[in-house]
Write an enzyme that holds these catalytic residues in place. Structure first.
Site, mmCIF file in Angstrom:
data_model
loop_
_atom_site.group_PDB
_atom_site.id
_atom_site.type_symbol
_atom_site.label_atom_id
_atom_site.label_comp_id
_atom_site.label_asym_id
_atom_site.label_seq_id
_atom_site.Cartn_x
_atom_site.Cartn_y
_atom_site.Cartn_z
ATOM 1 N N GLU A 270 0.890 -1.471 0.169
ATOM 2 C CA GLU A 270 -0.216 0.309 0.185
ATOM 3 C C GLU A 270 0.920 1.258 0.092
ATOM 4 O O GLU A 270 1.083 1.740 0.894
ATOM 5 C CB GLU A 270 -0.748 -0.071 1.449
ATOM 6 N N CYS B 58 -1.913 8.687 3.232
ATOM 7 C CA CYS B 58 -1.833 8.071 1.172
ATOM 8 C C CYS B 58 -2.486 8.474 0.563
ATOM 9 O O CYS B 58 -2.223 8.293 -0.800
ATOM 10 C CB CYS B 58 -1.633 6.428 1.075
#
Length: 397
Positions: free
Chosen positions: A162, A196
């Site tokens: 990720e 993110c």
């Protein structure tokens, strides 16, 4: 035993905090040294005051070997297939109950005690370890490449990544502008942009651009960035001096390349790694602030004329973690959400996750999925068993 330290939180609580490595169910010193490692990266620093809270033990490659050996032994004896699913569930729920019981103390430590790990040592050792079956990594795309390379060169361990993002918001003419501004402000202010999926690019349709900018600016200015222990604060400092310098380098780059800072862009005086939310307009696709992940509260705002142009601008990135679109035209929402190259698309909202909905990236934002039933596939290995119940084979063929 590694010696604990006493930490006093801003709320007045005094907590004994272990400083050792948790290996084989106990906190221990490093196997390479009986002392705590006095390296700048191994010190826990309060990012709101820049005060050193304590120094902690950083794992060496030898420590990683010991931890992996302990985990493998447990998996083959007291855990893994040797414990029923019911018993594992009971133990995990007990752990969750303890977290809930001590939620306030844990939250204060989490807000106060930021300790960057030495990924180049411990992380690299885990990624390359021949007795590790799976690595799940969350972090930068550059490091993700290194993790995947190490996994391939060692034992071809399973990897899920990720990684970074440069997530876009598209605001169309039919959108509820007040709500769209709220979600766009959340996208860049949440966790001070250290997320993110931070919505760090916003593209607005021409005919509503000026009106939307005015609303967005008022929303962002209303958010208070201060000490996380101040109830009035909705945002805090960035995590470290290194990250503070990185974010400010991007802000200065934006100015030098011709973008216009209409909010923020000026350093505070005093202590703390605070970066006030900064909004840039008059941007170009080739600017660093538009192309690269900043991981701070820095927003680039552009404009578009047509739906096709909006989609092209949103997809003009090497990343593909998240995207948002704001429109009250249901047909448009269906078309655009399908065309956006992102693992998660939010329609008339942003950055809301659900435990049963898979989450992950496309392109260089990673591989694999977290959450939902898809996440279980990242931690399981399918086995096929063929059992002959009486069929006789004739030989020769």
């Amino acid at each position: 035993m590694a010696q604990p330290v006493t930490v006093k939180t801003p709320s007045g609580k005094t907590i004994s905090v272990p400083t050792g490595l948790f290996i084989n169910n106990e906190f221990v010193p490093s196997s390479d040294s009986p002392e705590r490692i006095e390296h700048p990266l191994d010190r826990a620093v309060n990012p709101a005051t820049e005060e050193v809270i304590c120094s902690v033990v950083a794992a060496s490659s030898k420590d990683i070997d010991l931890a992996v050996a302990a985990a493998r032994h447990a998996f083959e004896t007291t855990w893994g297939k040797n414990v029923t699913g019911v018993e594992r569930s009971r133990l995990i729920n007990k752990f969750a109950d303890l977290i809930e019981r001590d939620a306030q103390i844990l939250a204060e430590l989490e807000a106060l005690n930021n300790v960057p790990s030495l990924g180049s040592v411990g992380g690299a050792a885990l990624a390359a370890h021949p007795d590790v079956d799976k690595v799940a990594f969350t972090g930068s795309t550059i490091t993700g490449h290194k993790v995947m390379e190490a996994a391939a060169k060692s034992n071809l361990k399973k990897v899920s990544l990720e990684l970074g993002g440069k997530s876009p918001h598209l605001v169309f003419s039919s959108a509820d502008l007040d709500q769209a501004a709220n979600w766009a402000a959340l996208g860049i202010c949440y966790n001070s942009g250290q997320d993110c999926t931070a919505g760090s690019r916003v593209y607005v349709q021409d005919d509503i651009y000026d009106k939307f900018i005015d609303i967005l600016v008022s929303k962002v200015k209303a958010q208070i960035f201060g000490d996380g222990f101040d109830e009035k604060s909705g945002g805090g400092p960035v995590v470290s001096k290194g990250q503070y310098d990185r974010v400010w380098n991007y802000i200065e780059s934006g100015k030098q390349e011709g973008a216009k800072a209409i909010v923020g862009g000026v350093k505070r005086t005093g202590k703390g790694f605070f970066v006030d939310p900064t909004i840039f307009t008059e941007i170009r696709p080739d600017m660093k602030i538009v192309k690269e992940e900043i991981f701070g509260p820095v927003l680039s705002v552009g404009r578009f004329k047509t739906e096709e142009e909006a989609i092209a601008l949103a997809n003009d990135t090497t990343y593909g973690l998240g995207a948002g679109l704001h429109s009250n035209d249901a047909n448009q929402c269906m078309r655009v959400s399908s065309a956006l190259e992102a693992g998660t698309v939010w329609v008339n909202q942003y950055n809301i996750l659900n435990n049963n909905v898979p989450f992950g990236g496309k392109k260089q934002s990673g591989i694999g999925r977290e959450l939902g039933s898809y996440a279980l596939e990242e931690y399981t290995s399918v086995k096929a068993i063929h059992w002959n119940f009486g069929e006789k084979i004739e030989w020769p063929l």
